[in-house]
Design a protein around this motif. Structure first.
Motif, PDB file in Angstrom:
ATOM      1  N   SER A  51      51.777   8.430 127.975  1.00  0.00           N
ATOM      2  CA  SER A  51      50.667   7.474 127.966  1.00  0.00           C
ATOM      3  C   SER A  51      50.554   6.775 126.618  1.00  0.00           C
ATOM      4  N   VAL A  52      50.643   7.535 125.533  1.00  0.00           N
ATOM      5  CA  VAL A  52      50.556   6.951 124.190  1.00  0.00           C
ATOM      6  C   VAL A  52      51.749   6.039 123.939  1.00  0.00           C
ATOM      7  N   TRP A  53      52.926   6.482 124.342  1.00  0.00           N
ATOM      8  CA  TRP A  53      54.141   5.702 124.083  1.00  0.00           C
ATOM      9  C   TRP A  53      54.127   4.379 124.834  1.00  0.00           C
ATOM     10  N   ILE A  54      53.821   4.430 126.129  1.00  0.00           N
ATOM     11  CA  ILE A  54      53.887   3.218 126.949  1.00  0.00           C
ATOM     12  C   ILE A  54      52.805   2.218 126.562  1.00  0.00           C
ATOM     13  N   SER A  55      51.677   2.713 126.048  1.00  0.00           N
ATOM     14  CA  SER A  55      50.581   1.814 125.690  1.00  0.00           C
ATOM     15  C   SER A  55      50.793   1.139 124.339  1.00  0.00           C
ATOM     16  N   HIS A  56      51.805   1.597 123.577  1.00  0.00           N
ATOM     17  CA  HIS A  56      52.032   1.015 122.250  1.00  0.00           C
ATOM     18  C   HIS A  56      53.293   0.154 122.171  1.00  0.00           C
ATOM     19  N   ILE A  57      54.277   0.411 123.010  1.00  0.00           N
ATOM     20  CA  ILE A  57      55.478  -0.421 122.916  1.00  0.00           C
ATOM     21  C   ILE A  57      55.176  -1.858 123.342  1.00  0.00           C
ATOM     22  N   GLY A  58      54.091  -2.041 124.090  1.00  0.00           N
ATOM     23  CA  GLY A  58      53.699  -3.389 124.479  1.00  0.00           C
ATOM     24  C   GLY A  58      53.280  -4.255 123.304  1.00  0.00           C
ATOM     25  N   LEU A  59      53.002  -3.625 122.165  1.00  0.00           N
ATOM     26  CA  LEU A  59      52.621  -4.390 120.975  1.00  0.00           C
ATOM     27  C   LEU A  59      53.756  -5.274 120.472  1.00  0.00           C
ATOM     28  N   THR A  60      54.968  -5.010 120.918  1.00  0.00           N
ATOM     29  CA  THR A  60      56.113  -5.817 120.465  1.00  0.00           C
ATOM     30  C   THR A  60      55.974  -7.286 120.866  1.00  0.00           C
ATOM     31  N   VAL A 270      46.449   2.538 132.999  1.00  0.00           N
ATOM     32  CA  VAL A 270      46.357   1.079 132.906  1.00  0.00           C
ATOM     33  C   VAL A 270      45.158   0.670 132.054  1.00  0.00           C
ATOM     34  N   VAL A 271      44.019   1.335 132.272  1.00  0.00           N
ATOM     35  CA  VAL A 271      42.808   1.004 131.513  1.00  0.00           C
ATOM     36  C   VAL A 271      43.011   1.269 130.030  1.00  0.00           C
ATOM     37  N   ASN A 272      43.541   2.453 129.692  1.00  0.00           N
ATOM     38  CA  ASN A 272      43.772   2.783 128.286  1.00  0.00           C
ATOM     39  C   ASN A 272      44.813   1.866 127.659  1.00  0.00           C
ATOM     40  N   SER A 273      45.854   1.517 128.421  1.00  0.00           N
ATOM     41  CA  SER A 273      46.892   0.622 127.903  1.00  0.00           C
ATOM     42  C   SER A 273      46.339  -0.769 127.656  1.00  0.00           C
ATOM     43  N   ALA A 274      45.349  -1.170 128.461  1.00  0.00           N
ATOM     44  CA  ALA A 274      44.732  -2.482 128.272  1.00  0.00           C
ATOM     45  C   ALA A 274      43.798  -2.488 127.068  1.00  0.00           C
ATOM     46  N   ILE A 275      43.126  -1.370 126.832  1.00  0.00           N
ATOM     47  CA  ILE A 275      42.178  -1.286 125.713  1.00  0.00           C
ATOM     48  C   ILE A 275      42.897  -1.072 124.386  1.00  0.00           C
ATOM     49  N   MET A 276      43.991  -0.313 124.422  1.00  0.00           N
ATOM     50  CA  MET A 276      44.648   0.117 123.187  1.00  0.00           C
ATOM     51  C   MET A 276      45.029  -1.018 122.239  1.00  0.00           C
TER      52      MET A 276
END
Length: 363
Positions: A51-60, A270-276
Motif C-alpha cells: 500500500s505504501v509503495w504503490i501510493s508513492h510511485i505515482g509521485l513520478t 484507492v482512498v489512501n493513494s488519492a490522499i497521499m
C-alpha cells in the motif's frame, strides 16, 4: 538597503504563514488517513508495505508536469535537478536513503494500527518532535540555547495536555495488542524525525537550510513550490527500487504479495493513494518553509483536530485539557519561531552530510 530588508522581512512573514497553512493541511489529511488506515489494517486485505509503495510511485508523474511548466528545453530534466539540488550522483543516493526512511516510517505507522487504536497511536506519535530535535542537532547543526529550549519545553507541556485525554481514557486504547502497537508507533515517530531532517538536507542547500527565518536565505514561494514538486517526483522515482524490500518481505513471510481483489479491499487503498500525494505535498511544503522542529511539533494539532472531528461527526465532547494544550502548543510554536531570530551565523551552518564541494552550487 533598509527598504530592501523590510521587504525581505515581509516576504519572510508571508512564507511563514504559508508554512503554517501547509501544516494545517498536513493535520487534516493525517487525521483522514489515520481513520482510513485503521479500517484498512482491520480488513482482510492487510498489505501495508504494498500500500505504501504503490501510493508513492505515482509521485513520478510530477517530474514531467514540472518539466513542462518550466523552461527545460535548454537544460533538460536532469538540468532542473542539477540546478535545484546540486550534483546528480549525490542526489541519487540521498533520494534513495530518504525514500527508504519514509517507507519505514509509513510502514510501521500503518502496521501499528493493526494492534492499537487510532487515538492511542496519535498520542504516541507526538514524540516525533523530540526525535526531530535529537537528529537536528548533529545533522543540521541546530543551535541549542535557552530561548529555544524554553520554547521546546512549553510546546512539550502543551503536547502532554493534548494527549492526556487519550492516555486516561481506557475505552480509546483498545486493540489486539496495544503495547506492541504503541512501540511500533514510537518506532514510526523515530523514523519520522529522521525523515524530517533528511528531507531538509535533500531539498535545501546550505543557504536555505533554515527557510523563512532568515530573509536573505529565503526562496520565493513559486520557487519553493517548484523545488518541492521536483523533490517529490524524485522521491517517487526512488520508491521504485524499494520494491526490493517487498520482495524480501514476500520470501521471508513478513508480507506475502497479493493483489486486492474485492471492492472492500481495493477502496481503502484507492482512498489512501488519492490522499497521499496531497499529504506529501503539504508536509514537504511545511518542511520547506519551516524548520523540521517547528513542522514536527506542530503536528501535535492532529489530536485536537481528531477531537473536533469526533465532535462534529459523532457528537462527542471535546476534552478541556486538549483545548488548553492546543493553546499552549501554539504559544510554544510562536516562541520557537521567534527563537530562531537569535541564532547567530546560521547562514554558515552546513549539515555534516553535505560535501564542501557542493556548497557553492547556485540555485
Amino acid at each position: 538597503m533598509s527598504h530592501s530588508l523590510q521587504s525581505a522581512e515581509r516576504e519572510s512573514r508571508w512564507l511563514t504563514i504559508m508554512g503554517f497553512l501547509a501544516i494545517f493541511g498536513v493535520v487534516v489529511l493525517w487525521v483522514t488517513m489515520s481513520e482510513v488506515s485503521e479500517t484498512f489494517t482491520r480488513s482482510r486485505y492487510n498489505k501495508p508495505g504494498f500500500s505504501v509503495w504503490i501510493s508513492h510511485i505515482g509521485l513520478t508523474v510530477l517530474i514531467p508536469i514540472v518539466a513542462l511548466s518550466c523552461d527545460f528545453k535548454k537544460q533538460g530534466v536532469l538540468g532542473l535537478y542539477r540546478d535545484n539540488f546540486g550534483p546528480l550522483k549525490r542526489q541519487i543516493w540521498l533520494f534513495l536513503v530518504v525514500a527508504l526512511i519514509y517507507f519505514a516510517c509509513m510502514y510501521t505507522w500503518i502496521v501499528a494500527f493493526g494492534f492499537t487504536s487510532c487515538s492511542s497511536s496519535s498520542a504516541v506519535y507526538q514524540t516525533a518532535g523530540g526525535f526531530t530535535l535529537l537528529f537536528s542537532v548533529p545533522l543540521l547543526g541546530e543551535q541549542i540555547h535557552c530561548r529555544k529550549m524554553a520554547a521546546v519545553g512549553v510546546t512539550i507541556i502543551g503536547v502532554s495536555l493534548v494527549v492526556w485525554p487519550l492516555l486516561v481514557d481506557d475505552t480509546k486504547a483498545q486493540g489486539p495488542n496495544p503495547a506492541l502497537g504503541d512501540w511500533l508507533t514510537l518506532l514510526s515517530a523515530a523514523f519520522c524525525g529522521l525523515y524530517n531532517v533528511a528531507y531538509k538536507i535533500l531539498t535545501c542547500k546550505e543557504e536555505f537550510k533554515y527557510g523563512p527565518h532568515h530573509p536573505e536565505a529565503t526562496l520565493p514561494l513559486g520557487a519553493s513550490v517548484i523545488r518541492t514538486l521536483l523533490c517529490l517526483g524524485g522521491l517517487g522515482l526512488a520508491f521504485i527500487p524499494v520494491c526490493v524490500v517487498l520482495v524480501v518481505f514476500h520470501f521471508t513471510g513478513i508480507e506475502t504479495f497479493e493483489l486486492p481483489m474485492t471492492r472492500e479491499d481495493i477502496m481503502p487503498m484507492v482512498v489512501n493513494s488519492a490522499i497521499m500525494p496531497f499529504y506529501d505535498f503539504c508536509f514537504a511544503m511545511a518542511l520547506q518553509l519551516n524548520t523540521p522542529m517547528i513542522a514536527s511539533f506542530a503536528m501535535s494539532f492532529v489530536v485536537p483536530t481528531t477531537f473536533c472531528a469526533d465532535w462534529v461527526i459523532h457528537g462527542m465532547p471535546i476534552p478541556l485539557e486538549a483545548v488548553f494544550g492546543a493553546v499552549i502548543v501554539a504559544v510554544g510554536l510562536a516562541m520557537m519561531e521567534a527563537s530562531y531570530g537569535s541564532d547567530k551565523h546560521t547562514d554558515d551552518k552546513v549539515a555534516p552530510l553535505l560535501p564542501e564541494s557542493d556548497a557553492g552550487v547556485q540555485a
